[in-house]
Enzyme design. Structure first.
Site, mmCIF file in Angstrom:
data_model
loop_
_atom_site.group_PDB
_atom_site.id
_atom_site.type_symbol
_atom_site.label_atom_id
_atom_site.label_comp_id
_atom_site.label_asym_id
_atom_site.label_seq_id
_atom_site.Cartn_x
_atom_site.Cartn_y
_atom_site.Cartn_z
ATOM 1 N N ARG A 129 23.180 16.419 -8.195
ATOM 2 C CA ARG A 129 22.926 14.994 -7.956
ATOM 3 C C ARG A 129 22.831 14.246 -9.282
ATOM 4 O O ARG A 129 22.107 14.661 -10.187
ATOM 5 C CB ARG A 129 21.631 14.794 -7.170
ATOM 6 C CG ARG A 129 21.694 15.369 -5.769
ATOM 7 C CD ARG A 129 20.577 14.799 -4.920
ATOM 8 N NE ARG A 129 20.570 15.388 -3.599
ATOM 9 C CZ ARG A 129 20.069 14.786 -2.525
ATOM 10 N NH1 ARG A 129 19.556 13.590 -2.628
ATOM 11 N NH2 ARG A 129 20.089 15.388 -1.351
ATOM 12 N N ARG A 183 1.162 -11.298 5.757
ATOM 13 C CA ARG A 183 2.616 -11.449 5.623
ATOM 14 C C ARG A 183 3.389 -10.945 6.846
ATOM 15 O O ARG A 183 4.593 -11.121 6.935
ATOM 16 C CB ARG A 183 3.102 -10.720 4.370
ATOM 17 C CG ARG A 183 2.443 -11.230 3.103
ATOM 18 C CD ARG A 183 3.071 -10.598 1.880
ATOM 19 N NE ARG A 183 2.318 -10.905 0.678
ATOM 20 C CZ ARG A 183 2.665 -10.543 -0.557
ATOM 21 N NH1 ARG A 183 3.775 -9.843 -0.730
ATOM 22 N NH2 ARG A 183 1.915 -10.860 -1.593
ATOM 23 N N HIS A 195 -5.181 -14.532 10.242
ATOM 24 C CA HIS A 195 -4.225 -13.435 10.139
ATOM 25 C C HIS A 195 -4.698 -12.150 10.821
ATOM 26 O O HIS A 195 -4.159 -11.087 10.567
ATOM 27 C CB HIS A 195 -3.908 -13.156 8.671
ATOM 28 C CG HIS A 195 -3.367 -14.349 7.942
ATOM 29 N ND1 HIS A 195 -2.174 -14.947 8.284
ATOM 30 C CD2 HIS A 195 -3.872 -15.066 6.898
ATOM 31 C CE1 HIS A 195 -1.955 -15.978 7.473
ATOM 32 N NE2 HIS A 195 -2.960 -16.066 6.631
ATOM 33 N N PRO A 218 0.835 -1.209 0.000
ATOM 34 C CA PRO A 218 0.000 0.000 0.000
ATOM 35 C C PRO A 218 0.870 1.260 0.000
ATOM 36 O O PRO A 218 1.813 1.375 0.771
ATOM 37 C CB PRO A 218 -0.801 -0.128 1.300
ATOM 38 C CG PRO A 218 -0.835 -1.592 1.576
ATOM 39 C CD PRO A 218 0.486 -2.117 1.104
ATOM 40 N N GLU A 219 0.550 2.180 -0.900
ATOM 41 C CA GLU A 219 1.282 3.437 -0.987
ATOM 42 C C GLU A 219 0.413 4.552 -0.408
ATOM 43 O O GLU A 219 -0.640 4.291 0.180
ATOM 44 C CB GLU A 219 1.695 3.706 -2.436
ATOM 45 C CG GLU A 219 2.643 2.634 -2.978
ATOM 46 C CD GLU A 219 3.166 2.953 -4.370
ATOM 47 O OE1 GLU A 219 3.082 4.116 -4.804
ATOM 48 O OE2 GLU A 219 3.662 2.028 -5.039
#
Length: 294
Positions: free
Chosen positions: A175, A111, A92, A2-3
């Site tokens: 950079r 997980r 879970h 998930p972002e």
């Protein structure tokens, strides 16, 4: 994983159900998540009222009275739901925050890469072993616990006024790192993951391998606008579901239908028809149009 849009969607889903509720008990069925669930959570949280639910990068914070917070991370496959507290636990379902009125906030994490940690008014605990170097103050004015080590060095929020083209242009000077890596560096911009970095660079017509220091101020301004646009659209669509993610109400994220490049390697560009290229940058899959993105 998930972002930001998925975490923000979760925050918006659970916040109305949590703010003003008192935590009656903490039920921990599995402590061994990414970092062990601390005993302090069980001991200190019951009896406290949740005063807000906030997001910092990909972390959620449940602020409590008196000043303290629960820090949550969804990891690779985590999910938060507010359900009746009597709902039987599945395999879970690792942590329940039991609320007054018969509801519970349940953390499900197949997980076990997620986190459920405690930030107390007496001070944040030492950094857990082995985390990435993340951080940055997430607390507003007034009495509040110090920021957790995981938050202390986080960069600017991508949807905040602090992220501007001028800011990216300044931090990118000299950079040679690829611009995609710069965009995903949480010490510079926090919460931008692989999916939305791919999509924002495509919308801004910037090649993901281009050296960050060789991009003009004008193009960085376009990149910031594209990033805000794609994140906003993803939040409105409930995020992106590729495999495990579900929102707080159990629905998948529908932004997957709007992806222009991510996951489309070898397919034609939606703008020009050129075959999209798929490469790996810093071990992450990166898809781009060799014609549209320069």
């Amino acid at each position: 994983m998930p972002e930001l849009p998925e975490v923000e969607t979760t925050r918006r889903g659970i916040r109305p159900l949590l703010v003003g509720r008192r935590v009656e008990a903490v039920v921990v069925r599995q402590r061994q998540l990414r970092w062990p669930v601390p005993d302090a959570l069980d001991n200190a949280l019951p009896g406290r009222t949740i005063r807000d639910v906030r997001r910092r990068a990909k972390y959620l914070l449940l602020d409590t009275e008196p000043a303290a917070a629960v820090l949550l991370h969804l990891g690779m496959s985590g999910r938060l739901r507010v359900i009746p507290s009597a709902t039987p636990a599945a395999k879970h379902d690792h942590v329940d925050l039991v609320l007054d009125g018969g509801a519970a906030l349940r953390l499900t994490d197949p997980r076990r890469f997620g986190a459920c940690l405690w930030i107390s008014a007496g001070g944040a605990p030492p950094p857990p072993p082995g985390p990435p170097r993340l951080g940055g103050s997430c607390w507003g004015p007034g009495a509040a616990p110090p920021p957790h080590p995981l938050l202390r060095h986080l960069g600017v929020e991508p949807l905040s006024a602090a992220l501007t083209g001028d800011y990216l242009y300044r931090v990118a000077r000299q950079r040679r790192v690829a611009v995609k890596n710069l965009l995903m560096d949480s010490r510079i911009v926090c919460g931008v993951g692989n999916i939305y970095a791919n999509e924002a660079l495509f919308r801004a017509s910037i090649h993901p391998l281009r050296a960050a220091g060789n991009i003009s101020l004008r193009r960085y301004a376009a990149l910031v606008a594209a990033l805000r646009e794609v994140l906003g659209e993803a939040i409105a669509a409930g995020g992106t579901t590729l495999r495990d993610y579900r929102g707080a109400d159990g629905t998948p994220g529908y932004f997957v239908t709007s992806l222009a490049v991510y996951g489309r390697g070898g397919q034609p560009c939606l703008r020009c028809g050129t075959k999209l290229k798929l490469v790996r940058i810093a071990a992450r899959s990166t898809c781009y149009c060799p014609r549209c993105q320069r």
